[in-house]
Design a protein around this motif. Structure first.
Motif, mmCIF file in Angstrom:
data_model
loop_
_atom_site.group_PDB
_atom_site.id
_atom_site.type_symbol
_atom_site.label_atom_id
_atom_site.label_comp_id
_atom_site.label_asym_id
_atom_site.label_seq_id
_atom_site.Cartn_x
_atom_site.Cartn_y
_atom_site.Cartn_z
ATOM 1 N N ARG A 204 5.054 8.319 -9.943
ATOM 2 C CA ARG A 204 6.415 8.357 -9.406
ATOM 3 C C ARG A 204 6.532 9.178 -8.119
ATOM 4 O O ARG A 204 7.518 9.075 -7.416
ATOM 5 C CB ARG A 204 7.387 8.905 -10.464
ATOM 6 N N ARG A 205 5.530 9.986 -7.801
ATOM 7 C CA ARG A 205 5.570 10.757 -6.550
ATOM 8 C C ARG A 205 5.158 9.901 -5.360
ATOM 9 O O ARG A 205 5.371 10.287 -4.223
ATOM 10 C CB ARG A 205 4.625 11.960 -6.638
ATOM 11 N N ARG A 206 4.577 8.762 -5.613
ATOM 12 C CA ARG A 206 3.998 7.905 -4.574
ATOM 13 C C ARG A 206 4.933 6.726 -4.293
ATOM 14 O O ARG A 206 5.530 6.170 -5.199
ATOM 15 C CB ARG A 206 2.654 7.393 -5.092
ATOM 16 N N HIS A 207 5.033 6.345 -3.007
ATOM 17 C CA HIS A 207 5.808 5.169 -2.616
ATOM 18 C C HIS A 207 4.871 4.039 -2.199
ATOM 19 O O HIS A 207 3.881 4.278 -1.514
ATOM 20 C CB HIS A 207 6.738 5.486 -1.428
ATOM 21 N N ILE A 208 5.217 2.829 -2.612
ATOM 22 C CA ILE A 208 4.493 1.629 -2.208
ATOM 23 C C ILE A 208 5.319 0.944 -1.125
ATOM 24 O O ILE A 208 6.536 0.797 -1.253
ATOM 25 C CB ILE A 208 4.311 0.660 -3.405
ATOM 26 N N VAL A 209 4.651 0.533 -0.059
ATOM 27 C CA VAL A 209 5.304 -0.112 1.078
ATOM 28 C C VAL A 209 4.861 -1.571 1.127
ATOM 29 O O VAL A 209 3.679 -1.871 0.999
ATOM 30 C CB VAL A 209 4.931 0.580 2.403
ATOM 31 N N GLU A 210 5.849 -2.466 1.312
ATOM 32 C CA GLU A 210 5.569 -3.897 1.448
ATOM 33 C C GLU A 210 6.360 -4.447 2.621
ATOM 34 O O GLU A 210 7.463 -3.974 2.914
ATOM 35 C CB GLU A 210 5.990 -4.664 0.196
ATOM 36 N N ILE A 211 5.790 -5.445 3.268
ATOM 37 C CA ILE A 211 6.530 -6.126 4.328
ATOM 38 C C ILE A 211 7.549 -7.053 3.663
ATOM 39 O O ILE A 211 7.258 -7.675 2.638
ATOM 40 C CB ILE A 211 5.571 -6.886 5.281
ATOM 41 N N SER A 212 8.746 -7.102 4.211
ATOM 42 C CA SER A 212 9.785 -7.976 3.674
ATOM 43 C C SER A 212 9.665 -9.365 4.287
ATOM 44 O O SER A 212 8.925 -9.576 5.256
ATOM 45 C CB SER A 212 11.170 -7.397 3.992
ATOM 46 N N THR A 213 10.408 -10.300 3.760
ATOM 47 C CA THR A 213 10.435 -11.650 4.334
ATOM 48 C C THR A 213 10.932 -11.580 5.771
ATOM 49 O O THR A 213 10.354 -12.206 6.667
ATOM 50 C CB THR A 213 11.349 -12.570 3.487
ATOM 51 N N LEU B 141 0.838 -1.193 0.000
ATOM 52 C CA LEU B 141 0.000 0.000 0.000
ATOM 53 C C LEU B 141 0.872 1.241 0.000
ATOM 54 O O LEU B 141 2.053 1.181 0.338
ATOM 55 C CB LEU B 141 -0.986 0.005 1.173
ATOM 56 N N GLY B 142 0.274 2.339 -0.374
ATOM 57 C CA GLY B 142 0.979 3.607 -0.393
ATOM 58 C C GLY B 142 1.241 4.117 1.005
ATOM 59 O O GLY B 142 0.540 3.764 1.950
ATOM 60 N N GLN B 143 2.264 4.963 1.116
ATOM 61 C CA GLN B 143 2.575 5.559 2.412
ATOM 62 C C GLN B 143 1.379 6.311 2.972
ATOM 63 O O GLN B 143 1.095 6.253 4.161
ATOM 64 C CB GLN B 143 3.769 6.509 2.291
ATOM 65 N N GLY B 144 0.669 7.010 2.106
ATOM 66 C CA GLY B 144 -0.510 7.752 2.545
ATOM 67 C C GLY B 144 -1.578 6.831 3.096
ATOM 68 O O GLY B 144 -2.201 7.119 4.119
ATOM 69 N N ARG C 144 9.030 3.161 -5.618
ATOM 70 C CA ARG C 144 8.186 4.131 -6.323
ATOM 71 C C ARG C 144 7.053 3.396 -7.018
ATOM 72 O O ARG C 144 7.233 2.308 -7.555
ATOM 73 C CB ARG C 144 8.988 4.895 -7.365
ATOM 74 N N ASP C 145 5.891 4.005 -7.006
ATOM 75 C CA ASP C 145 4.741 3.462 -7.718
ATOM 76 C C ASP C 145 4.959 3.742 -9.202
ATOM 77 O O ASP C 145 5.113 4.898 -9.602
ATOM 78 C CB ASP C 145 3.472 4.158 -7.222
ATOM 79 N N PRO C 146 5.008 2.694 -10.032
ATOM 80 C CA PRO C 146 5.240 2.940 -11.462
ATOM 81 C C PRO C 146 4.152 3.799 -12.109
ATOM 82 O O PRO C 146 4.415 4.493 -13.086
ATOM 83 C CB PRO C 146 5.268 1.540 -12.084
#
Length: 147
Positions: A88-97, A50-53, A83-85
């Motif tokens: 590009r102003r938006r960041h996508i956050v994911e949990i890592s392994t 999901l996005g940081q926002g 970066r969200d393709p």
């Protein structure tokens, strides 16, 4: 804790007291995530990338606080940001392994803390308390979104 008068019907002070006890117990364990990190990782794990926002909205945090929180999680390699393709102003956050492993470990540790803190309650009472608090959290979140 006071045991008589109006103070015994006030929930917020009791919840705050229990939360402080839980935080103190968690901080006393070596290599355990802080409760705020656990909550953020749980949201990311449940909702997926999901996005940081969106994360900030889910956590009810100011955007500058979200950045600080994510910096801490990223420094520990518990999440990844990209970066969200599409924007590009938006960041996508994911949990890592590693983040998923650490979350599972922290959840087990918090479970043991809760077992100690709530040992006075029967399993049925704990289940009831959890259901009631979940309802209160959901309603508070709904009201917060509506304001």
């Amino acid at each position: 804790m006071p045991t008589s008068g109006a103070a015994e019907t006030r929930l917020v002070p009791m919840l705050d007291y229990l939360a402080r006890m839980g935080r103190r117990a968690a901080e006393g364990l070596p290599d355990t995530l802080r409760p705020r990190h656990v909550i953020a990782l749980e949201v990311i794990a449940e909702q997926g990338p999901l996005g940081q926002g969106g994360l900030g909205e889910a956590l009810r945090l100011d955007p500058s606080n979200v950045v600080g929180l994510l910096n801490e999680l990223e420094d520990q390699e518990l999440v990844t940001r990209r970066r969200d393709p599409a924007d590009r102003r938006r960041h996508i956050v994911e949990i890592s392994t590693k983040g998923a492993r650490e979350l599972a470990t922290a959840s087990a540790r918090f479970g043991r803390i809760e077992d100690e803190m709530f040992s006075i309650l029967s399993p049925h009472e704990r289940d009831t308390l959890h259901r009631l608090l979940s309802r209160a959290v959901a309603e508070a979140s709904r009201q917060d979104r509506d304001t």
